[in-house]
Design an enzyme around this catalytic site. Structure first.
Site, PDB file in Angstrom:
ATOM      1  N   TYR A  42      42.029 -18.845  57.815  1.00  0.00           N
ATOM      2  CA  TYR A  42      41.061 -18.599  56.732  1.00  0.00           C
ATOM      3  C   TYR A  42      39.915 -19.619  56.784  1.00  0.00           C
ATOM      4  O   TYR A  42      38.739 -19.253  56.655  1.00  0.00           O
ATOM      5  CB  TYR A  42      41.814 -18.688  55.404  1.00  0.00           C
ATOM      6  CG  TYR A  42      41.041 -18.315  54.168  1.00  0.00           C
ATOM      7  CD1 TYR A  42      40.757 -16.985  53.860  1.00  0.00           C
ATOM      8  CD2 TYR A  42      40.628 -19.295  53.261  1.00  0.00           C
ATOM      9  CE1 TYR A  42      40.069 -16.658  52.694  1.00  0.00           C
ATOM     10  CE2 TYR A  42      39.950 -18.975  52.097  1.00  0.00           C
ATOM     11  CZ  TYR A  42      39.678 -17.655  51.814  1.00  0.00           C
ATOM     12  OH  TYR A  42      39.007 -17.326  50.663  1.00  0.00           O
ATOM     13  N   LYS A  74      36.003 -18.759  57.356  1.00  0.00           N
ATOM     14  CA  LYS A  74      34.990 -19.096  56.357  1.00  0.00           C
ATOM     15  C   LYS A  74      33.958 -20.078  56.912  1.00  0.00           C
ATOM     16  O   LYS A  74      32.781 -20.031  56.531  1.00  0.00           O
ATOM     17  CB  LYS A  74      35.660 -19.654  55.094  1.00  0.00           C
ATOM     18  CG  LYS A  74      36.557 -18.644  54.364  1.00  0.00           C
ATOM     19  CD  LYS A  74      35.794 -17.390  53.961  1.00  0.00           C
ATOM     20  CE  LYS A  74      36.584 -16.478  53.041  1.00  0.00           C
ATOM     21  NZ  LYS A  74      35.881 -15.214  52.746  1.00  0.00           N
TER      22      LYS A  74
HETATM   23  P1  NAP Z   1      40.730 -10.132  45.711  1.00  0.00           P
HETATM   24  O1  NAP Z   1      40.784 -10.187  44.223  1.00  0.00           O
HETATM   25  O2  NAP Z   1      41.991 -10.158  46.503  1.00  0.00           O
HETATM   26  O3  NAP Z   1      39.866  -8.836  46.130  1.00  0.00           O
HETATM   27  C1  NAP Z   1      39.670  -8.550  47.475  1.00  0.00           C
HETATM   28  C2  NAP Z   1      38.700  -7.410  47.628  1.00  0.00           C
HETATM   29  O4  NAP Z   1      38.473  -7.198  49.032  1.00  0.00           O
HETATM   30  C3  NAP Z   1      39.212  -6.094  47.070  1.00  0.00           C
HETATM   31  O5  NAP Z   1      38.115  -5.354  46.606  1.00  0.00           O
HETATM   32  C4  NAP Z   1      39.813  -5.419  48.312  1.00  0.00           C
HETATM   33  O6  NAP Z   1      39.863  -4.003  48.209  1.00  0.00           O
HETATM   34  C5  NAP Z   1      38.810  -5.853  49.369  1.00  0.00           C
HETATM   35  N1  NAP Z   1      39.319  -5.831  50.732  1.00  0.00           N
HETATM   36  C6  NAP Z   1      40.346  -6.548  51.262  1.00  0.00           C
HETATM   37  N2  NAP Z   1      40.503  -6.248  52.580  1.00  0.00           N
HETATM   38  C7  NAP Z   1      39.559  -5.318  52.868  1.00  0.00           C
HETATM   39  C8  NAP Z   1      39.227  -4.588  54.037  1.00  0.00           C
HETATM   40  N3  NAP Z   1      39.887  -4.765  55.198  1.00  0.00           N
HETATM   41  N4  NAP Z   1      38.207  -3.702  53.986  1.00  0.00           N
HETATM   42  C9  NAP Z   1      37.517  -3.515  52.821  1.00  0.00           C
HETATM   43  N5  NAP Z   1      37.788  -4.165  51.687  1.00  0.00           N
HETATM   44  C10 NAP Z   1      38.800  -5.056  51.712  1.00  0.00           C
HETATM   45  O7  NAP Z   1      39.857 -11.349  46.297  1.00  0.00           O
HETATM   46  P2  NAP Z   1      38.823 -12.350  45.572  1.00  0.00           P
HETATM   47  O8  NAP Z   1      39.593 -13.527  45.124  1.00  0.00           O
HETATM   48  O9  NAP Z   1      37.974 -11.585  44.643  1.00  0.00           O
HETATM   49  O10 NAP Z   1      37.996 -12.820  46.867  1.00  0.00           O
HETATM   50  C11 NAP Z   1      36.761 -12.214  47.227  1.00  0.00           C
HETATM   51  C12 NAP Z   1      36.134 -13.051  48.333  1.00  0.00           C
HETATM   52  O11 NAP Z   1      35.951 -14.394  47.866  1.00  0.00           O
HETATM   53  C13 NAP Z   1      37.001 -13.156  49.593  1.00  0.00           C
HETATM   54  O12 NAP Z   1      36.188 -13.169  50.743  1.00  0.00           O
HETATM   55  C14 NAP Z   1      37.669 -14.495  49.432  1.00  0.00           C
HETATM   56  O13 NAP Z   1      38.054 -15.039  50.672  1.00  0.00           O
HETATM   57  C15 NAP Z   1      36.555 -15.294  48.774  1.00  0.00           C
HETATM   58  N6  NAP Z   1      37.023 -16.466  48.061  1.00  0.00           N
HETATM   59  C16 NAP Z   1      37.892 -16.355  47.021  1.00  0.00           C
HETATM   60  C17 NAP Z   1      38.322 -17.507  46.356  1.00  0.00           C
HETATM   61  C18 NAP Z   1      39.273 -17.470  45.192  1.00  0.00           C
HETATM   62  O14 NAP Z   1      39.685 -18.552  44.719  1.00  0.00           O
HETATM   63  N7  NAP Z   1      39.638 -16.306  44.668  1.00  0.00           N
HETATM   64  C19 NAP Z   1      37.874 -18.765  46.791  1.00  0.00           C
HETATM   65  C20 NAP Z   1      36.996 -18.833  47.858  1.00  0.00           C
HETATM   66  C21 NAP Z   1      36.571 -17.681  48.477  1.00  0.00           C
HETATM   67  P3  NAP Z   1      41.111  -3.246  47.468  1.00  0.00           P
HETATM   68  O15 NAP Z   1      40.914  -3.436  45.982  1.00  0.00           O
HETATM   69  O16 NAP Z   1      40.981  -1.824  47.883  1.00  0.00           O
HETATM   70  O17 NAP Z   1      42.369  -3.895  47.951  1.00  0.00           O
END
Ligand code: NAP
Length: 242
Positions: A154, A158
């Site tokens: 990851y 990133k």
């Molecule tokens: P999340 O709640 O798990 O949501 C993930 C989203 O990505 C969902 O809409 C999912 O679709 C979609 N997705 C996953 N795999 C996919 C694929 N192969 N093709 C198309 N869509 C896909 O994640 P989040 O926490 O909102 O994170 C969003 C972004 O922010 C990510 O890139 C993550 O790495 C980054 N981020 C998050 C955090 C954190 O603390 N949460 C911190 C740093 C960075 P479905 O609903 O259909 O499953």
């Protein structure tokens, strides 16, 4: 075909992507979301976006599959005629110590978090180059800057997004296209719900986890409000990695 400006948010069905989609809708954009399989969440998000008075649609495709990406972006461009903002947000984690990490977990995370931005951005940039305008925001992470034990795949993905962001900013600036990244810290979403995040609070000067709206505001700033900002990584982490 639409007269309005159009935004595409990958992974827009839930979490951070959904908040970005709603924020861009509030800014007046028609918002197309992509998702992987959670059709109920995607449909609900589309309804919430439409309730803000703009158009919306959800496209189910795997951002790590170049053929699916190309077919779906072609459909979106055919329907909407333009793409003004792209948020490369879809992402997954498959955590584990480096020495025990399987090839499968390495590939899944690199392909979904990093190669996806290559696949999605290429056809979208083609459209933006014709428009001679556009803004891309890549969803990186603080661990792409700092590294994190247990997240080699990851963190590498990133960090790769940061290199991609800076390179595209240099290549595309003369075409009127800006490219930036947001690096969230710990944000309350499904991705972090199983982590014991209480232990991180000692290291966060603002003494709370982030909310999805904290990230959406930063994305909207970089995508919409910052005409002279490109190639930047905005850390939105409550001060975690100062
Ligand atoms: P999340 O709640 O798990 O949501 C993930 C989203 O990505 C969902 O809409 C999912 O679709 C979609 N997705 C996953 N795999 C996919 C694929 N192969 N093709 C198309 N869509 C896909 O994640 P989040 O926490 O909102 O994170 C969003 C972004 O922010 C990510 O890139 C993550 O790495 C980054 N981020 C998050 C955090 C954190 O603390 N949460 C911190 C740093 C960075 P479905 O609903 O259909 O499953």
């Amino acid at each position: 075909m639409t007269d309005k400006k159009v935004a595409l948010v990958t992974g827009g069905s839930r979490g951070i992507g959904k908040a970005c989609a709603l924020e861009l809708a509030r800014a007046g954009y028609d918002v197309v979301i992509n998702y992987a399989g959670n059709v109920d969440a995607a449909n609900k998000t589309v309804e919430e976006i439409k309730a803000l008075g703009v158009d919306s649609a959800a496209y189910k495709f795997d951002v790590s599959d170049k053929e699916q990406v190309n077919a779906n972006i072609a459909e979106i461009v055919e329907k909407y005629g333009r793409i003004d903002v792209l948020v490369n947000n879809a992402g997954i984690t498959r955590d584990g110590l480096f020495m025990r990490m399987s090839d499968e977990n390495w590939d899944a995370v690199i392909n979904t978090n990093l190669s996806s931005a290559f696949y999605v951005s290429q056809p979208v940039v083609k459209v933006m180059m014709k428009q001679r305008s556009g803004a891309i925001v890549n969803m990186s992470s603080v661990v792409g800057v700092s590294g994190n034990a247990g997240q080699a795949n990851y963190s590498a993905a990133k960090a790769g997004l940061i290199g991609l962001t800076k390179t595209l900013a240099k290549e595309l600036g003369s075409r009127g296209i800006r490219v930036n990244a947001v690096a969230p810290g710990f944000i309350n979403t499904d991705m972090t719900k199983d982590l014991d995040t209480s232990k991180f609070l000692d290291f966060i000067p603002l003494k709370r986890l982030g909310e999805v709206e904290d990230i959406a505001k930063a994305v909207k700033f970089l995508a919409v409000d910052s005409d002279y900002v490109t190639g930047q990584v905005l850390e939105v982490d409550g001060g975690l990695i100062i």
